[in-house]
Design a protein around this motif. Structure first.
Motif, PDB file in Angstrom:
ATOM      1  N   LEU A  19       5.756   0.860  -3.553  1.00 24.76           N
ATOM      2  CA  LEU A  19       4.398   0.480  -3.971  1.00 24.76           C
ATOM      3  C   LEU A  19       4.346  -1.048  -4.030  1.00 24.76           C
ATOM      4  O   LEU A  19       5.137  -1.674  -4.735  1.00 24.76           O
ATOM      5  N   ILE A  20       3.408  -1.615  -3.260  1.00 21.96           N
ATOM      6  CA  ILE A  20       3.363  -3.073  -3.092  1.00 21.96           C
ATOM      7  C   ILE A  20       1.941  -3.580  -3.287  1.00 21.96           C
ATOM      8  O   ILE A  20       0.992  -3.030  -2.724  1.00 21.96           O
ATOM      9  N   LYS A  21       1.805  -4.637  -4.067  1.00 22.79           N
ATOM     10  CA  LYS A  21       0.500  -5.308  -4.214  1.00 22.79           C
ATOM     11  C   LYS A  21       0.281  -6.222  -3.021  1.00 22.79           C
ATOM     12  O   LYS A  21       1.151  -7.020  -2.688  1.00 22.79           O
ATOM     13  N   GLU A  22      -0.869  -6.091  -2.352  1.00 22.73           N
ATOM     14  CA  GLU A  22      -1.174  -6.987  -1.253  1.00 22.73           C
ATOM     15  C   GLU A  22      -1.654  -8.331  -1.806  1.00 22.73           C
ATOM     16  O   GLU A  22      -2.111  -8.419  -2.950  1.00 22.73           O
ATOM     17  N   ARG A  23      -1.565  -9.361  -0.964  1.00 18.38           N
ATOM     18  CA  ARG A  23      -1.871 -10.707  -1.457  1.00 18.38           C
ATOM     19  C   ARG A  23      -3.338 -10.939  -1.762  1.00 18.38           C
ATOM     20  O   ARG A  23      -3.683 -11.837  -2.521  1.00 18.38           O
ATOM     21  N   SER A  24      -4.239 -10.218  -1.131  1.00 15.48           N
ATOM     22  CA  SER A  24      -5.655 -10.454  -1.459  1.00 15.48           C
ATOM     23  C   SER A  24      -6.338  -9.127  -1.736  1.00 15.48           C
ATOM     24  O   SER A  24      -5.823  -8.084  -1.389  1.00 15.48           O
TER      25      SER A  24
ATOM     26  N   TRP B  60      -9.960   4.913  -6.300  1.00 16.76           N
ATOM     27  CA  TRP B  60      -9.254   4.304  -5.175  1.00 16.76           C
ATOM     28  C   TRP B  60     -10.091   4.497  -3.922  1.00 16.76           C
ATOM     29  O   TRP B  60     -10.799   5.495  -3.784  1.00 16.76           O
ATOM     30  N   VAL B  61     -10.027   3.507  -3.053  1.00 12.48           N
ATOM     31  CA  VAL B  61     -10.798   3.523  -1.812  1.00 12.48           C
ATOM     32  C   VAL B  61      -9.828   3.286  -0.660  1.00 12.48           C
ATOM     33  O   VAL B  61      -9.181   2.239  -0.608  1.00 12.48           O
ATOM     34  N   PRO B  62      -9.683   4.268   0.249  1.00 15.79           N
ATOM     35  CA  PRO B  62      -8.776   4.034   1.379  1.00 15.79           C
ATOM     36  C   PRO B  62      -9.332   2.941   2.287  1.00 15.79           C
ATOM     37  O   PRO B  62     -10.527   2.898   2.555  1.00 15.79           O
ATOM     38  N   LEU B  63      -8.483   2.051   2.758  1.00 20.67           N
ATOM     39  CA  LEU B  63      -8.906   0.983   3.663  1.00 20.67           C
ATOM     40  C   LEU B  63      -8.501   1.302   5.103  1.00 20.67           C
ATOM     41  O   LEU B  63      -8.873   0.595   6.030  1.00 20.67           O
TER      42      LEU B  63
ATOM     43  N   PHE C 262      -4.950   0.795   0.505  1.00 18.78           N
ATOM     44  CA  PHE C 262      -6.122   1.181  -0.294  1.00 18.78           C
ATOM     45  C   PHE C 262      -6.444   0.111  -1.322  1.00 18.78           C
ATOM     46  O   PHE C 262      -5.638  -0.787  -1.605  1.00 18.78           O
ATOM     47  N   GLU C 263      -7.661   0.240  -1.848  1.00 13.10           N
ATOM     48  CA  GLU C 263      -8.081  -0.650  -2.928  1.00 13.10           C
ATOM     49  C   GLU C 263      -8.139   0.145  -4.218  1.00 13.10           C
ATOM     50  O   GLU C 263      -8.530   1.315  -4.224  1.00 13.10           O
ATOM     51  N   LEU C 264      -7.710  -0.470  -5.305  1.00 15.60           N
ATOM     52  CA  LEU C 264      -7.820   0.145  -6.628  1.00 15.60           C
ATOM     53  C   LEU C 264      -8.893  -0.580  -7.431  1.00 15.60           C
ATOM     54  O   LEU C 264      -8.980  -1.807  -7.400  1.00 15.60           O
ATOM     55  N   ARG C 265      -9.719   0.200  -8.092  1.00 13.69           N
ATOM     56  CA  ARG C 265     -10.717  -0.348  -9.008  1.00 13.69           C
ATOM     57  C   ARG C 265     -10.514   0.308 -10.361  1.00 13.69           C
ATOM     58  O   ARG C 265     -11.176   1.292 -10.699  1.00 13.69           O
ATOM     59  N   GLY C 266      -9.557  -0.211 -11.095  1.00 12.25           N
ATOM     60  CA  GLY C 266      -9.225   0.366 -12.392  1.00 12.25           C
ATOM     61  C   GLY C 266      -9.525  -0.612 -13.509  1.00 12.25           C
ATOM     62  O   GLY C 266     -10.159  -1.642 -13.297  1.00 12.25           O
TER      63      GLY C 266
ATOM     64  N   HIS D 162      -6.416  -3.837  -9.871  1.00  6.93           N
ATOM     65  CA  HIS D 162      -7.513  -4.101  -8.935  1.00  6.93           C
ATOM     66  C   HIS D 162      -6.907  -4.487  -7.598  1.00  6.93           C
ATOM     67  O   HIS D 162      -5.709  -4.728  -7.488  1.00  6.93           O
ATOM     68  N   GLY D 163      -7.779  -4.629  -6.616  1.00  6.87           N
ATOM     69  CA  GLY D 163      -7.363  -5.219  -5.345  1.00  6.87           C
ATOM     70  C   GLY D 163      -6.634  -4.256  -4.432  1.00  6.87           C
ATOM     71  O   GLY D 163      -6.668  -3.044  -4.623  1.00  6.87           O
ATOM     72  N   ARG D 164      -5.992  -4.840  -3.417  1.00  5.59           N
ATOM     73  CA  ARG D 164      -5.417  -4.057  -2.328  1.00  5.59           C
ATOM     74  C   ARG D 164      -3.942  -3.769  -2.575  1.00  5.59           C
ATOM     75  O   ARG D 164      -3.187  -4.643  -2.978  1.00  5.59           O
ATOM     76  N   TRP D 165      -3.558  -2.548  -2.285  1.00  2.00           N
ATOM     77  CA  TRP D 165      -2.195  -2.071  -2.497  1.00  2.00           C
ATOM     78  C   TRP D 165      -1.741  -1.275  -1.282  1.00  2.00           C
ATOM     79  O   TRP D 165      -2.569  -0.723  -0.556  1.00  2.00           O
ATOM     80  N   THR D 166      -0.451  -1.213  -1.083  1.00  2.00           N
ATOM     81  CA  THR D 166       0.114  -0.387  -0.016  1.00  2.00           C
ATOM     82  C   THR D 166       1.196   0.517  -0.586  1.00  2.00           C
ATOM     83  O   THR D 166       1.958   0.095  -1.462  1.00  2.00           O
ATOM     84  N   LEU D 167       1.235   1.725  -0.087  1.00  2.00           N
ATOM     85  CA  LEU D 167       2.374   2.620  -0.306  1.00  2.00           C
ATOM     86  C   LEU D 167       3.037   2.813   1.051  1.00  2.00           C
ATOM     87  O   LEU D 167       2.374   3.225   2.012  1.00  2.00           O
TER      88      LEU D 167
END
Ligand code: MN
Length: 157
Positions: free
Chosen positions: A152-157, A110-113, A127-131, A135-140
């Motif tokens: 826990l929410i998936k961001e649109r891009s 995970w990479v904090p944005l 943050f971004e997940l690379r699993g 994948h992609g951007r997520w918010t808690l």
């Protein structure tokens, strides 16, 4: 960050779970590993864990992560887990805390944005997940009225 709550809940001689050799380090977090474990406890849930300061910050997500940005799935903050928990799979025996089977459902980095310390204080981590699966951007996002509850929410891009 501390493993004392984690250790209080478990008996080393009665569960195959790791107790953590790593001493929590402190220091800035630039992300690290993330892991999601599917845990068939009394109620099935997914444990979402982010490496921060030498431990795995953890949330229990009853419905698991959703790839649909319209979904807001509850994520309940639970005790920090040792880093060694990240690749734990096994069966926690009856009578122990969290009894049931655990498998690794996804794993990666995970990479904090945004600054994750400010984020923890404000109650919003982006943050971004690379699993393998995620994948992609997520918010808690922490709920104000019930502080252990996050979404826990998936961001649109
Ligand atoms: Mn669990």
């Amino acid at each position: 960050m501390s493993l004392s709550k984690y250790r209080e809940k478990r008996h080393a001689e009665r569960t195959p779970e790791p107790f953590g050799k790593a001493v929590p380090t402190g220091g800035p977090s630039t992300g690290g590993i993330f892991v999601i474990q599917k845990h068939a406890a009394r109620r099935l849930h997914y444990d979402f864990r982010l490496e921060m300061e030498g431990v795995l910050r953890s949330w229990a997500v009853p419905k698991g992560p959703s790839l649909n940005p319209g979904d807001k799935h509850l994520a309940v903050a639970v005790e920090d887990h040792p880093l060694e928990y990240g690749d734990f799979e096994g069966v926690i025996p009856e009578g122990n805390y969290g009894a049931g089977a655990v498998i690794v459902w996804d794993l990666g980095v995970w990479v904090p944005l945004e600054d994750p310390y400010e984020g923890l204080e404000k109650g919003k981590l982006l943050f971004e997940l690379r699993g393998y699966k995620l994948h992609g951007r997520w918010t808690l996002i922490k709920l104000k009225k019930t502080p252990k509850e996050w979404l826990l929410i998936k961001e649109r891009s």
